[in-house]
Design a protein around this motif. Structure first.
Motif, PDB file in Angstrom:
ATOM      1  N   LYS A 253       0.715  -1.148  -0.009  1.00 51.99           N
ATOM      2  CA  LYS A 253      -0.145   0.128   0.046  1.00 51.99           C
ATOM      3  C   LYS A 253       0.805   1.317  -0.074  1.00 51.99           C
ATOM      4  CE  LYS A 253      -4.122  -2.187   2.381  1.00 51.99           C
ATOM      5  NZ  LYS A 253      -3.450  -3.491   2.250  1.00 51.99           N
ATOM      6  N   GLY A 254       2.134   0.974   0.036  1.00 54.11           N
ATOM      7  CA  GLY A 254       3.140   1.997  -0.009  1.00 54.11           C
ATOM      8  C   GLY A 254       3.383   2.823   1.236  1.00 54.11           C
ATOM      9  N   ASN A 255       3.066   1.992   2.310  1.00 53.69           N
ATOM     10  CA  ASN A 255       3.312   2.394   3.590  1.00 53.69           C
ATOM     11  C   ASN A 255       4.665   1.680   4.260  1.00 53.69           C
ATOM     12  OD1 ASN A 255       0.636   3.444   4.138  1.00 53.69           O
ATOM     13  ND2 ASN A 255       0.114   1.688   4.423  1.00 53.69           N
ATOM     14  N   LYS A 256       5.542   2.781   4.956  1.00 48.06           N
ATOM     15  CA  LYS A 256       6.527   2.074   5.538  1.00 48.06           C
ATOM     16  C   LYS A 256       6.525   1.128   6.251  1.00 48.06           C
ATOM     17  CE  LYS A 256      10.514   4.063   8.430  1.00 48.06           C
ATOM     18  NZ  LYS A 256      11.161   5.156   9.026  1.00 48.06           N
ATOM     19  N   VAL A 257       7.677   0.232   6.103  1.00 51.50           N
ATOM     20  CA  VAL A 257       7.720  -1.000   6.758  1.00 51.50           C
ATOM     21  C   VAL A 257       8.976  -0.995   7.883  1.00 51.50           C
ATOM     22  CG1 VAL A 257       7.923  -3.608   6.746  1.00 51.50           C
ATOM     23  CG2 VAL A 257       6.690  -2.430   4.901  1.00 51.50           C
ATOM     24  N   ASN A 258       8.728  -1.359   9.044  1.00 50.66           N
ATOM     25  CA  ASN A 258      10.115  -1.429   9.895  1.00 50.66           C
ATOM     26  C   ASN A 258      10.644  -2.487  10.061  1.00 50.66           C
ATOM     27  OD1 ASN A 258       9.567   1.430  10.870  1.00 50.66           O
ATOM     28  ND2 ASN A 258       7.674   0.855  12.005  1.00 50.66           N
ATOM     29  N   LEU A 259      11.825  -2.707   9.361  1.00 52.54           N
ATOM     30  CA  LEU A 259      12.383  -4.079   9.331  1.00 52.54           C
ATOM     31  C   LEU A 259      13.620  -4.140  10.232  1.00 52.54           C
ATOM     32  CD1 LEU A 259      11.939  -5.012   5.569  1.00 52.54           C
ATOM     33  CD2 LEU A 259      10.871  -5.829   7.557  1.00 52.54           C
ATOM     34  N   LYS A 260      14.225  -4.727  11.072  1.00 52.21           N
ATOM     35  CA  LYS A 260      15.058  -4.847  11.793  1.00 52.21           C
ATOM     36  C   LYS A 260      16.501  -5.391  10.947  1.00 52.21           C
ATOM     37  CE  LYS A 260      13.540  -5.806  16.582  1.00 52.21           C
ATOM     38  NZ  LYS A 260      13.425  -6.546  17.674  1.00 52.21           N
ATOM     39  N   GLY A 261      16.148  -6.025   9.873  1.00 50.97           N
ATOM     40  CA  GLY A 261      17.330  -6.345   9.044  1.00 50.97           C
ATOM     41  C   GLY A 261      16.519  -7.052   7.657  1.00 50.97           C
ATOM     42  N   ILE A 262      17.611  -7.426   6.796  1.00 48.48           N
ATOM     43  CA  ILE A 262      16.867  -8.312   5.524  1.00 48.48           C
ATOM     44  C   ILE A 262      18.155  -9.454   5.521  1.00 48.48           C
ATOM     45  CG2 ILE A 262      15.554  -6.382   4.700  1.00 48.48           C
ATOM     46  CD1 ILE A 262      18.822  -6.923   3.016  1.00 48.48           C
ATOM     47  N   ASP A 263      17.367 -10.380   4.630  1.00 51.19           N
ATOM     48  CA  ASP A 263      18.330 -11.411   4.484  1.00 51.19           C
ATOM     49  C   ASP A 263      18.532 -11.751   2.952  1.00 51.19           C
ATOM     50  OD1 ASP A 263      18.644 -12.966   7.261  1.00 51.19           O
ATOM     51  OD2 ASP A 263      16.407 -12.135   6.985  1.00 51.19           O
ATOM     52  N   PHE A 264      17.420 -11.234   2.160  1.00 52.87           N
ATOM     53  CA  PHE A 264      17.358 -11.428   0.720  1.00 52.87           C
ATOM     54  C   PHE A 264      17.297 -10.380   0.094  1.00 52.87           C
ATOM     55  CE2 PHE A 264      15.219 -14.901   3.242  1.00 52.87           C
ATOM     56  CZ  PHE A 264      16.175 -16.072   3.093  1.00 52.87           C
ATOM     57  N   ILE A 265      17.485 -10.185  -1.321  1.00 52.84           N
ATOM     58  CA  ILE A 265      17.260  -9.015  -2.054  1.00 52.84           C
ATOM     59  C   ILE A 265      16.719  -9.396  -3.692  1.00 52.84           C
ATOM     60  CG2 ILE A 265      18.766  -7.497  -1.006  1.00 52.84           C
ATOM     61  CD1 ILE A 265      20.694  -7.547  -3.402  1.00 52.84           C
ATOM     62  N   LYS A 266      15.902  -9.036  -4.226  1.00 53.68           N
ATOM     63  CA  LYS A 266      15.584  -9.078  -5.562  1.00 53.68           C
ATOM     64  C   LYS A 266      15.891  -8.016  -6.305  1.00 53.68           C
ATOM     65  CE  LYS A 266      11.133  -9.847  -6.573  1.00 53.68           C
ATOM     66  NZ  LYS A 266       9.952 -10.461  -6.918  1.00 53.68           N
ATOM     67  N   VAL A 267      16.564  -8.197  -7.540  1.00 51.08           N
ATOM     68  CA  VAL A 267      16.456  -6.830  -8.583  1.00 51.08           C
ATOM     69  C   VAL A 267      15.857  -7.266  -9.816  1.00 51.08           C
ATOM     70  CG1 VAL A 267      18.318  -5.463  -9.779  1.00 51.08           C
ATOM     71  CG2 VAL A 267      18.831  -6.391  -7.869  1.00 51.08           C
ATOM     72  N   GLN A 268      15.080  -6.361 -10.219  1.00 50.40           N
ATOM     73  CA  GLN A 268      14.122  -6.722 -11.426  1.00 50.40           C
ATOM     74  C   GLN A 268      14.233  -5.337 -12.432  1.00 50.40           C
ATOM     75  OE1 GLN A 268       9.974  -7.006 -10.068  1.00 50.40           O
ATOM     76  NE2 GLN A 268       9.748  -8.491 -11.690  1.00 50.40           N
ATOM     77  N   THR A 269      14.475  -5.686 -13.574  1.00 47.93           N
ATOM     78  CA  THR A 269      14.187  -4.500 -14.514  1.00 47.93           C
ATOM     79  C   THR A 269      13.071  -3.855 -14.419  1.00 47.93           C
ATOM     80  OG1 THR A 269      15.749  -5.945 -16.348  1.00 47.93           O
ATOM     81  CG2 THR A 269      14.456  -4.231 -17.141  1.00 47.93           C
ATOM     82  N   GLY A 270      13.262  -2.452 -14.479  1.00 50.42           N
ATOM     83  CA  GLY A 270      12.052  -1.560 -14.096  1.00 50.42           C
ATOM     84  C   GLY A 270      11.592  -1.070 -15.137  1.00 50.42           C
ATOM     85  N   ILE A 271      12.246  -0.713 -16.254  1.00 51.11           N
ATOM     86  CA  ILE A 271      11.649   0.278 -17.560  1.00 51.11           C
ATOM     87  C   ILE A 271      11.367  -0.943 -18.715  1.00 51.11           C
ATOM     88  CG2 ILE A 271      12.421   1.878 -19.129  1.00 51.11           C
ATOM     89  CD1 ILE A 271      13.777   3.175 -16.847  1.00 51.11           C
ATOM     90  N   LEU A 272      10.211  -0.728 -19.369  1.00 44.33           N
ATOM     91  CA  LEU A 272       9.840  -1.355 -20.467  1.00 44.33           C
ATOM     92  C   LEU A 272      10.163  -0.295 -21.911  1.00 44.33           C
ATOM     93  CD1 LEU A 272       8.531  -3.735 -21.852  1.00 44.33           C
ATOM     94  CD2 LEU A 272       6.464  -2.942 -21.433  1.00 44.33           C
TER      95      LEU A 272
END
Length: 295
Positions: A253-272
């Motif tokens: 919904k576009g709301n900020k998420v409070n994360l103590k940390g992250i373990d994984f990332i995903k990178v995705q082509t953004g422009i068509l």
């Protein structure tokens, strides 16, 4: 034993059982929901991502080549010197760290490397995930990093594109999005291999994510096409790498998420976008690292 004494003992037993159950219930309630486990940094922790979990490229001029296959994707681990093309819009890579990258207040936390340079960026959307269930797999919730394009016309969430296997290996790849638009990933004279992923058994496949606006691409001079970077928040967007603050993660919904940390990332082509003789806009990924561990 007298009948009155027996009744008293039974009543006392019932009261004790009720009190024990109430105390147990109170303890569970007080504990609240289980927090996501944190995998601590140790002396042997690697600053760079160490595991490839998924690589799903979109059709593109480097797909099915040494720059757009699984071997290239694995080459981005434990370094910032690898290189893999994610293909056209929606193509992605999922990698993980061997520890939890902690969210440091007021600081950037990790960096994503690409091959952007002055006047030419191919921005990719970055997603992060915390291993909440502690099973070591990226099967929890993805949160998108809110970059500067979030506020621009043309930015679209919950976007999807379906690619169709073309009539011949060297034919352009048709696509249709969930807005009713159609087009092709255009082949060019420099790359004659099949653009549709040869490992796919199906004749169509759909990729979903967030679409970034293509307004930064300038094709006024066909011999010198430029693609300016966004201000912040994307992969393959800035020469030398893009530093990311985990605190900029947002929910669906576009709301900020409070994360103590992250373990994984995903990178995705953004422009068509097709850029003439340069081919499709395709994000490149060369690695990612925990900034707190970089020398």
């Amino acid at each position: 034993m007298k009948k009155q004494q027996l009744k008293s003992l039974l009543l006392l037993g019932v009261l004790c059982a009720f009190a024990w159950a109430s105390c147990k219930k109170d303890k569970v309630t007080a504990a609240g929901p289980q927090e996501a486990p944190i995998r601590p940094t140790t002396a042997s922790s690697n600053a760079y991502v160490t595991t490839l979990f998924d690589f799903n490229p979109a059709p593109g001029q480097f797909t099915n080549t040494g720059l757009g296959d699984t071997t290239a994707a694995k080459g981005t681990l434990k370094t910032d010197q690898g290189l893999v093309s994610l293909g056209g819009w929606g193509g992605y890579i999922v990698v993980g760290f061997d520890h939890t990258v902690l969210n440091a207040d007021g600081k950037t936390d990790f960096v994503v490397y690409g091959n952007a340079f002055a006047q030419f960026a191919e921005p990719g959307v970055i997603w992060v995930m915390q291993d909440k269930n502690g099973n070591g797999l990226p099967d929890d919730t993805w949160y998108e990093i809110k970059g500067s394009a979030f506020y621009k016309d043309g930015y679209t969430r919950n976007y999807s594109v379906t690619y169709t296997r073309p009539a011949c290996d060297t034919c352009s790849v048709p696509w249709k999005d969930n807005k009713g638009n159609t087009g092709v990933i255009q082949t060019n004279m420099f790359h004659s291999q099949a653009y549709y992923p040869i490992g796919l058994k199906t004749n169509t496949y759909t990729l979903t994510g967030s679409l970034l606006p293509s307004s930064n691409i300038n094709m006024d001079d066909p011999t010198y096409i430029t693609s300016a970077s966004f201000d912040y928040g994307y992969a393959d967007n800035t020469g030398g790498g893009d530093k990311i603050d985990i605190s900029s993660a947002m929910d669906d919904k576009g709301n900020k998420v409070n994360l103590k940390g992250i373990d994984f990332i995903k990178v995705q082509t953004g422009i068509l976008a097709n850029m003439g003789w340069l081919g499709e806009q395709s994000t490149e990924f060369t690695g990612a690292a925990d900034l707190s561990l970089l020398k």
